[in-house]
Design an enzyme around this catalytic site. Structure first.
Site, PDB file in Angstrom:
ATOM      1  N   ARG A 112       0.835  -0.995  -0.382  1.00 32.15           N
ATOM      2  CA  ARG A 112      -0.025   0.239  -0.222  1.00 32.15           C
ATOM      3  C   ARG A 112       0.705   1.271  -0.125  1.00 32.15           C
ATOM      4  O   ARG A 112       0.294   2.457   0.381  1.00 32.15           O
ATOM      5  CB  ARG A 112      -1.735   0.265   1.245  1.00 32.15           C
ATOM      6  CG  ARG A 112      -2.243  -0.705   0.255  1.00 32.15           C
ATOM      7  CD  ARG A 112      -3.012  -0.512   1.262  1.00 32.15           C
ATOM      8  NE  ARG A 112      -3.510  -2.281   2.533  1.00 32.15           N
ATOM      9  CZ  ARG A 112      -3.187  -2.294   3.500  1.00 32.15           C
ATOM     10  NH1 ARG A 112      -2.702  -1.465   4.055  1.00 32.15           N
ATOM     11  NH2 ARG A 112      -3.818  -3.442   3.438  1.00 32.15           N
ATOM     12  N   LYS A 134       2.411  11.670 -11.281  1.00 27.56           N
ATOM     13  CA  LYS A 134       1.811  10.083 -11.953  1.00 27.56           C
ATOM     14  C   LYS A 134       2.496   9.324 -11.455  1.00 27.56           C
ATOM     15  O   LYS A 134       3.941   9.226 -12.111  1.00 27.56           O
ATOM     16  CB  LYS A 134       1.157  10.601 -13.256  1.00 27.56           C
ATOM     17  CG  LYS A 134       2.330  10.971 -15.294  1.00 27.56           C
ATOM     18  CD  LYS A 134       1.626  10.586 -16.344  1.00 27.56           C
ATOM     19  CE  LYS A 134       1.975   9.895 -17.260  1.00 27.56           C
ATOM     20  NZ  LYS A 134       3.907  10.159 -17.497  1.00 27.56           N
ATOM     21  N   GLU A 176       9.116  18.210 -25.706  1.00 23.73           N
ATOM     22  CA  GLU A 176       8.354  18.805 -24.292  1.00 23.73           C
ATOM     23  C   GLU A 176       9.011  20.003 -24.271  1.00 23.73           C
ATOM     24  O   GLU A 176       7.999  20.673 -24.006  1.00 23.73           O
ATOM     25  CB  GLU A 176       8.203  17.889 -23.393  1.00 23.73           C
ATOM     26  CG  GLU A 176       7.792  16.317 -23.566  1.00 23.73           C
ATOM     27  CD  GLU A 176       6.111  16.292 -24.250  1.00 23.73           C
ATOM     28  OE1 GLU A 176       5.466  16.541 -23.882  1.00 23.73           O
ATOM     29  OE2 GLU A 176       5.667  15.319 -24.305  1.00 23.73           O
ATOM     30  N   LYS A 209       5.672  23.756 -16.168  1.00 20.86           N
ATOM     31  CA  LYS A 209       4.614  22.471 -15.547  1.00 20.86           C
ATOM     32  C   LYS A 209       3.989  22.336 -14.563  1.00 20.86           C
ATOM     33  O   LYS A 209       3.385  22.527 -14.362  1.00 20.86           O
ATOM     34  CB  LYS A 209       5.224  21.161 -16.122  1.00 20.86           C
ATOM     35  CG  LYS A 209       4.819  20.141 -15.951  1.00 20.86           C
ATOM     36  CD  LYS A 209       4.959  18.708 -16.265  1.00 20.86           C
ATOM     37  CE  LYS A 209       3.484  18.168 -16.232  1.00 20.86           C
ATOM     38  NZ  LYS A 209       3.867  15.875 -16.554  1.00 20.86           N
ATOM     39  N   GLU A 219      -7.521  19.595 -14.001  1.00 17.95           N
ATOM     40  CA  GLU A 219      -7.308  19.230 -15.097  1.00 17.95           C
ATOM     41  C   GLU A 219      -8.612  19.340 -15.962  1.00 17.95           C
ATOM     42  O   GLU A 219      -9.697  19.205 -17.075  1.00 17.95           O
ATOM     43  CB  GLU A 219      -7.139  17.912 -15.708  1.00 17.95           C
ATOM     44  CG  GLU A 219      -6.338  18.005 -17.803  1.00 17.95           C
ATOM     45  CD  GLU A 219      -5.202  17.196 -18.252  1.00 17.95           C
ATOM     46  OE1 GLU A 219      -5.741  16.424 -17.238  1.00 17.95           O
ATOM     47  OE2 GLU A 219      -5.674  17.349 -19.658  1.00 17.95           O
ATOM     48  N   ARG A 223      -4.878  23.428 -17.555  1.00 20.38           N
ATOM     49  CA  ARG A 223      -4.003  22.277 -17.721  1.00 20.38           C
ATOM     50  C   ARG A 223      -4.175  21.141 -19.048  1.00 20.38           C
ATOM     51  O   ARG A 223      -2.913  20.400 -19.435  1.00 20.38           O
ATOM     52  CB  ARG A 223      -4.070  21.038 -16.232  1.00 20.38           C
ATOM     53  CG  ARG A 223      -3.069  20.374 -16.182  1.00 20.38           C
ATOM     54  CD  ARG A 223      -3.184  19.220 -15.246  1.00 20.38           C
ATOM     55  NE  ARG A 223      -2.152  18.501 -14.885  1.00 20.38           N
ATOM     56  CZ  ARG A 223      -1.886  17.770 -13.584  1.00 20.38           C
ATOM     57  NH1 ARG A 223      -3.009  17.660 -12.622  1.00 20.38           N
ATOM     58  NH2 ARG A 223      -1.550  16.306 -13.594  1.00 20.38           N
ATOM     59  N   ASN A 227      -1.858  19.692 -23.427  1.00 18.32           N
ATOM     60  CA  ASN A 227      -2.145  18.668 -24.484  1.00 18.32           C
ATOM     61  C   ASN A 227      -1.207  19.128 -25.602  1.00 18.32           C
ATOM     62  O   ASN A 227      -1.966  18.530 -26.495  1.00 18.32           O
ATOM     63  CB  ASN A 227      -3.467  18.233 -24.188  1.00 18.32           C
ATOM     64  CG  ASN A 227      -3.687  16.755 -23.829  1.00 18.32           C
ATOM     65  OD1 ASN A 227      -4.625  16.380 -25.281  1.00 18.32           O
ATOM     66  ND2 ASN A 227      -2.826  15.488 -23.319  1.00 18.32           N
ATOM     67  N   HIS A 230      -0.549  17.015 -28.454  1.00 16.37           N
ATOM     68  CA  HIS A 230      -0.574  15.537 -28.447  1.00 16.37           C
ATOM     69  C   HIS A 230      -1.876  15.230 -28.933  1.00 16.37           C
ATOM     70  O   HIS A 230      -2.553  13.598 -28.531  1.00 16.37           O
ATOM     71  CB  HIS A 230      -0.153  15.314 -26.833  1.00 16.37           C
ATOM     72  CG  HIS A 230       0.464  15.182 -26.093  1.00 16.37           C
ATOM     73  ND1 HIS A 230       1.836  17.053 -26.123  1.00 16.37           N
ATOM     74  CD2 HIS A 230       1.083  14.016 -25.396  1.00 16.37           C
ATOM     75  CE1 HIS A 230       2.295  16.199 -25.467  1.00 16.37           C
ATOM     76  NE2 HIS A 230       2.583  15.321 -24.856  1.00 16.37           N
ATOM     77  N   HIS A 234      -0.436  11.705 -30.270  1.00 15.94           N
ATOM     78  CA  HIS A 234      -0.743   9.867 -29.522  1.00 15.94           C
ATOM     79  C   HIS A 234      -1.511   9.280 -30.491  1.00 15.94           C
ATOM     80  O   HIS A 234      -0.821   8.324 -30.583  1.00 15.94           O
ATOM     81  CB  HIS A 234      -2.020  11.119 -28.605  1.00 15.94           C
ATOM     82  CG  HIS A 234      -1.256  11.314 -26.828  1.00 15.94           C
ATOM     83  ND1 HIS A 234      -2.080  11.639 -25.342  1.00 15.94           N
ATOM     84  CD2 HIS A 234       0.197  10.301 -26.531  1.00 15.94           C
ATOM     85  CE1 HIS A 234      -0.952  11.424 -24.783  1.00 15.94           C
ATOM     86  NE2 HIS A 234      -0.237  11.081 -25.379  1.00 15.94           N
ATOM     87  N   HIS A 246       7.676   9.151 -28.257  1.00 14.33           N
ATOM     88  CA  HIS A 246       6.511  10.267 -27.352  1.00 14.33           C
ATOM     89  C   HIS A 246       6.935  11.322 -28.204  1.00 14.33           C
ATOM     90  O   HIS A 246       6.618  12.042 -29.463  1.00 14.33           O
ATOM     91  CB  HIS A 246       6.438  10.095 -26.189  1.00 14.33           C
ATOM     92  CG  HIS A 246       5.592  10.755 -26.150  1.00 14.33           C
ATOM     93  ND1 HIS A 246       4.111  10.865 -26.183  1.00 14.33           N
ATOM     94  CD2 HIS A 246       5.595  12.353 -25.103  1.00 14.33           C
ATOM     95  CE1 HIS A 246       3.950  11.804 -25.559  1.00 14.33           C
ATOM     96  NE2 HIS A 246       4.647  12.248 -25.254  1.00 14.33           N
TER      97      HIS A 246
HETATM   98 ZN    ZN Z   1       4.240  13.916 -23.814  1.00 15.12          ZN
END
Ligand code: ZN
Ligand code: ADP
Length: 348
Positions: A112, A134, A176, A209, A219, A223, A227, A230, A234, A246
């Site tokens: 945990r 993240k 980026e 960032k 978001e 935020r 993107n 992307h 993506h 990427h």
């Molecule tokens: Zn990215």
């Protein structure tokens, strides 16, 4: 030398040259049991020496995006049990975004959660993947679809490890940084254009960032600007069956979305031309497996989609994403999108 120390809400960020050679990390380890998990490709370059300095157990994971999956996470978890990790064991990730995402994920679920420190060693991970809390693994259904929000206790950005980074990995990170320049920081764009001093550029990209995330943690609007590039990027990665890195996909995505901004009369031709000139340093080629229908199909999964329509972040000058009443994105008609795709397909 440690150049700078910044404090996130729950994460300390250390930046500097020769940072891994200082005792800062050793201090943070205290008398906890420490396990260092490193990308196997940088084991001899950095991991063995660091593990010795920290008196840590050293584990490695194979390099590459294909490693970032349940199987590797499971293997790592088994190894953590085998070396006797308890809830007070400090887990340290050393590597690019693949390593920091995967090890962060394991740190967040093992018993945990375990104390966790992240040491990004690629430009991409320093300015993007490792910033924001993240963690993620990939699934056959797509990239980063499983994960947690688990900010590390500390992030160590040692500029010197970039000296061994292959040029193509540098470009992936630069993509980026350029994105950040286009959406909110014209001076960062200038720095990147002039091949400016990299530590200042990295710090400015990280701060950018962090500021966006602080202003819009859930978001709900702002935020979304992160993107930019992307929506197309993506989809290109998906069309390439994730063979396209990427950063390359984001570079082409930013250029195409800047073209969309031009075509919709938000962005001046002069600005667009200097953007186009900048992206010439990237290999602007569409994946061999590209088809327009597959790209449109892949874009249908975009998370900015609303009421069945794909939405794009757009810019009206270098360094400024258009607010659109706080939504920071807007839908475009199928015709508008198709004509920008016509333009993009020159790189088939
Ligand atoms: Zn990215
Ligand atoms: P990203 O950070 O772009 O998500 P990866 O974690 O897959 O990507 O790292 C990209 C590649 O760079 C990998 O092959 C990894 O082994 C290698 N790498 C990571 N850091 C360094 C470094 N400091 N020096 C040399 N190679 C590195």
């Amino acid at each position: 030398m440690i150049d700078k120390i910044l404090i996130f809400p729950s994460t300390e960020l250390f930046l500097g040259n020769q940072l891994l050679k200082t005792d800062k990390l050793l201090e943070l380890c205290g008398n906890q049991k420490v396990v260092l998990v490193a990308d196997a490709a940088i084991k001899d370059l950095y991991a063995v020496a660091l593990a010795k300095k920290l008196r840590a157990n050293l584990l490695t994971i194979p390099s590459g995006e294909k490693t970032k999956n349940w199987d590797t996470a499971q293997t790592l978890i088994d190894q953590l049990f085998q070396v006797g990790c308890g809830r007070d064991t400090l887990l340290i990730a050393l590597g690019g975004g693949v390593t920091t995402d995967l090890v962060g994920f394991v740190a967040s679920i093992y018993m945990r959660s375990l104390p966790f420190i992240s040491i990004p060693t690629t430009l991409l991970a320093m300015v993007d993947a490792a910033i924001g809390g993240k963690t993620a693994i990939n699934t056959p259904y797509g990239k980063n679809l499983i994960g947690t929000m688990y900010p590390p206790q500390a992030i160590f950005v040692d500029f010197d490890v970039l000296q061994t980074l292959p040029a193509k990995e540098w470009l992936n990170g630069l993509a980026e940084i350029l994105k950040m320049g286009l959406i909110r920081d014209g001076s960062l764009w200038e720095m990147a254009q002039k091949n400016g001093e990299s530590s200042a550029m990295i710090l400015q990209a990280i701060l950018g960032k962090m500021q966006v995330i602080e202003q819009d943690p859930m978001e709900q609007g702002l935020r979304r600007i992160l993107n930019f590039g992307h929506t197309i990027g993506h989809a290109l990665e998906a069309v390439s069956l994730y063979k396209m890195p990427h950063g390359q996909a984001v570079a082409l995505g930013c250029l195409v979305e800047a073209h969309l901004s031009l075509q919709l009369n938000y962005l001046a031709k002069e600005d667009f031309d200097s953007i186009l000139a900048m992206y010439k340093k990237f290999a602007l080629t569409l994946p061999k497996t590209y088809t327009r229908s597959h790209l449109l199909q892949a874009m249908a999964h975009d998370k900015k989609r609303a009421f069945g329509q794909i939405r794009f972040v757009l810019i009206d000058q270098i360094g400024h994403a258009i607010p659109f009443d706080g939504a920071y994105c807007r839908s475009v008609s199928p015709n508008e999108l198709e004509s920008t795709l016509d333009w993009m397909e020159q790189w088939k």
